[in-house]
Enzyme design. Structure first.
Site, mmCIF file in Angstrom:
data_model
loop_
_atom_site.group_PDB
_atom_site.id
_atom_site.type_symbol
_atom_site.label_atom_id
_atom_site.label_comp_id
_atom_site.label_asym_id
_atom_site.label_seq_id
_atom_site.Cartn_x
_atom_site.Cartn_y
_atom_site.Cartn_z
ATOM 1 N N ASP A 1 -44.428 100.416 65.914
ATOM 2 C CA ASP A 1 -44.652 99.043 65.513
ATOM 3 C C ASP A 1 -43.529 97.982 65.470
ATOM 4 O O ASP A 1 -42.901 96.666 64.461
ATOM 5 C CB ASP A 1 -44.817 98.805 63.251
ATOM 6 C CG ASP A 1 -43.760 99.251 62.549
ATOM 7 O OD1 ASP A 1 -42.740 99.562 63.195
ATOM 8 O OD2 ASP A 1 -43.792 99.429 61.422
ATOM 9 N N GLU B 1 -47.151 107.895 62.897
ATOM 10 C CA GLU B 1 -47.647 107.016 61.959
ATOM 11 C C GLU B 1 -47.479 106.589 60.708
ATOM 12 O O GLU B 1 -48.062 108.494 60.592
ATOM 13 C CB GLU B 1 -48.235 106.440 63.127
ATOM 14 C CG GLU B 1 -48.496 104.527 62.173
ATOM 15 C CD GLU B 1 -47.722 103.308 62.704
ATOM 16 O OE1 GLU B 1 -46.593 104.187 62.065
ATOM 17 O OE2 GLU B 1 -47.124 102.625 63.683
#
Length: 499
Positions: free
Chosen positions: A297, A221
């Protein structure tokens, strides 16, 4: 004295055809999720591998191994999907934890399907054989994604885990992010260290390795890591294998990337060491959701092909992973056939006639860059005859399939752009080649051929209001209407009006 690896091998010798998850279990790092559309990953597994939904009536069915521990029953899929289209709606978890993968919901980014969901994959985009038996992988175009935000037993926080995936090393791009692994439960970016997933592609926005890519990296991430440092790490090589084994593992202040040719040879270690020395990555804050084909996401611009993969509890030893690689090699992955029905021959010139009742005097032609259908016959002008004639060439992106060059505009090909079919000059790019490659299959209405996009195998040549589109059998676009779909995507191959 026996090494740990020799003891592991002796223990498995008592198990008939041990699968990858049997091997992880023997290594004290059991699978907590196991996904494959090609085969069982436990020697005893005989349940459903995946679910299909067909376009003709939206009926679903499940596909299981032919035998316990065996290869998927591809013939059952072929029978169920005959003369229609099929999507993969669920990839079942074989571990018993119920960590099934379904259509990914919207998150930080919306998907292209209804209500912001991602697209589902075609059931026929990635045919293979395993030990000579036909099966299908999961060919994922941009916009396609699967997810489970309520997974059970997966690593959270800084807990140790391992994972591997068998992927297509030739099907990739530089968009974010073709991942398989651990991600956020909210489908949003919750910060550095909240993911740990295998990535394959040639993005250089964050990390990258030697050569031009693609590379196996780890999506943690807000960064793709190819090694200890942000950006470039020379130890992470470009991948050139058709079938790739990508293995990643992470624990308290340690992680590793390993990779191999899934068809032969052993795993190599590209990085093994301490966590990246940047804020958020030590300790990690993993959340335990599972993603396939997308970023944490729901970034969904990437593409790739998935055949099998697992996630484990605990940090697998190299010996355990090496034994899993031996099992993968023994499965003997080989590329399957992408084409069926009436054949094309590279170099021939053809005209393609519409088969929809009431439109059978119309042929695929073009007006400037617009690909359309027009009424053409022997009395038509030379100009129109040339506009309705196409030179068949070997597929620009895949040699099993074909591309269609304009007779009257040499060097220009039919390609899809925003799912419209256009006639554009070949600019030599990877993107153009993929957009201009189409795979023929037996016509969905039984008359001639249907031309399926190689890069978006849910989409076919379709005439709609006399204009050509790359259309799916149901979807968000007007030209995706299910009405008359089988007829509208079926064309007779005829002798060209011009050559």
């Amino acid at each position: 004295m026996f090494s740990r690896r020799n003891l592991l091998a002796l223990g498995l010798a008592a198990t008939v055809s041990a699968g990858p998850c049997d091997i992880y279990e023997a290594g004290d790092t059991p699978c907590v999720a196991a996904h494959s559309t090609t085969r069982a990953l436990y020697s005893s597994f005989s349940g459903a591998l995946y679910q299909l939904q067909r376009g003709s009536d939206d009926t679903t069915t499940t596909i299981s191994p032919l035998t316990a521990g065996g290869i998927a029953d591809a013939s059952a899929q072929d029978t169920f999907c005959a003369n229609t289209t099929c999507l993969i709606t669920i990839i079942y978890d074989q571990s018993g934890n119920g960590n099934h993968l379904t259509q990914a919901p919207p998150g930080g980014f919306d998907g292209p399907d209804t209500d912001g969901y991602d697209n589902l994959a075609s059931a026929i985009g990635a045919p293979v054989t395993l030990n000579g038996q036909k099966a299908y992988g999961v060919f994922m175009s941009p916009g396609t994604g699967y997810r489970n935000n309520e997974a059970t037993g997966t690593a959270t926080g800084d807990e140790a885990e391992g994972m591997y995936a068998v992927l297509d090393g030739t099907h990739y791009n530089d968009a974010c992010c073709f991942d398989y692994g651990n991600a956020e439960t909210s489908s949003t970016d919750t910060g550095a260290g909240h993911m740990e997933a295998i990535y394959l592609g040639n993005s250089t926005t964050w990390g990258y390795g030697a050569g031009d890519g693609p590379w196996i990296m780890v999506d943690m991430e807000n960064n793709l890591f190819s090694g200890a440092d942000e950006g470039y790490n020379s130890g992470d090589p470009s991948i050139s294998y058709r079938f790739v084994t990508a293995a990643v593992k992470g624990g308290a202040d340690k992680w590793a990337i390993r990779g191999a040719n899934a068809a032969s040879g052993s795993l190599s270690t590209y990085y093994s060491g301490a966590r990246p020395d940047y804020s958020g990555y030590n300790p990690m804050s993993k959340e335990g959701a599972i993603i396939l084909g997308i970023g944490g996401d729901n970034s969904n611009g990437a593409q790739g092909t998935f055949y099998e993969g697992v996630m484990t509890s605990g940090y697998p030893s190299d010996d355990t992973e090496n034994s899993v690689q031996e099992n993968i090699v023994a499965a003997k992955y080989v590329v399957g056939s992408l084409v069926s029905g009436p054949s094309f021959t590279s170099g021939e010139v053809v005209s393609l006639r519409v088969t929809t009742p009431g439109y059978t005097t119309r042929y695929i032609a073009h007006t400037d860059t617009t690909v359309n259908t027009q009424v053409v016959d022997d009395d038509s002008s030379t100009t129109l005859k040339e506009e309705a004639s196409w030179t068949v060439v070997t597929g620009l992106a895949n040699s099993q399939c074909f591309s269609f060059e304009s007779v009257d505009t040499p060097g220009s090909y039919i390609r899809h752009y925003n799912f419209e079919l256009l006639l554009n000059a070949n600019d030599g790019t990877k993107q153009f080649h993929e957009d201009a490659t189409f795979c023929p299959q037996a016509a969905l209405n039984g008359e001639g051929t249907s031309l399926r996009s190689w890069s978006y195998p849910t989409r076919y040549f379709r005439h709609y209001e006399n204009v050509l589109y790359a259309a799916s059998n149901g979807g968000v676009q007007t030209f995706d209407s299910k009405t008359s779909f089988n007829n509208d995507v079926s064309f007779e191959i005829e002798t060209a009006f011009a050559s």
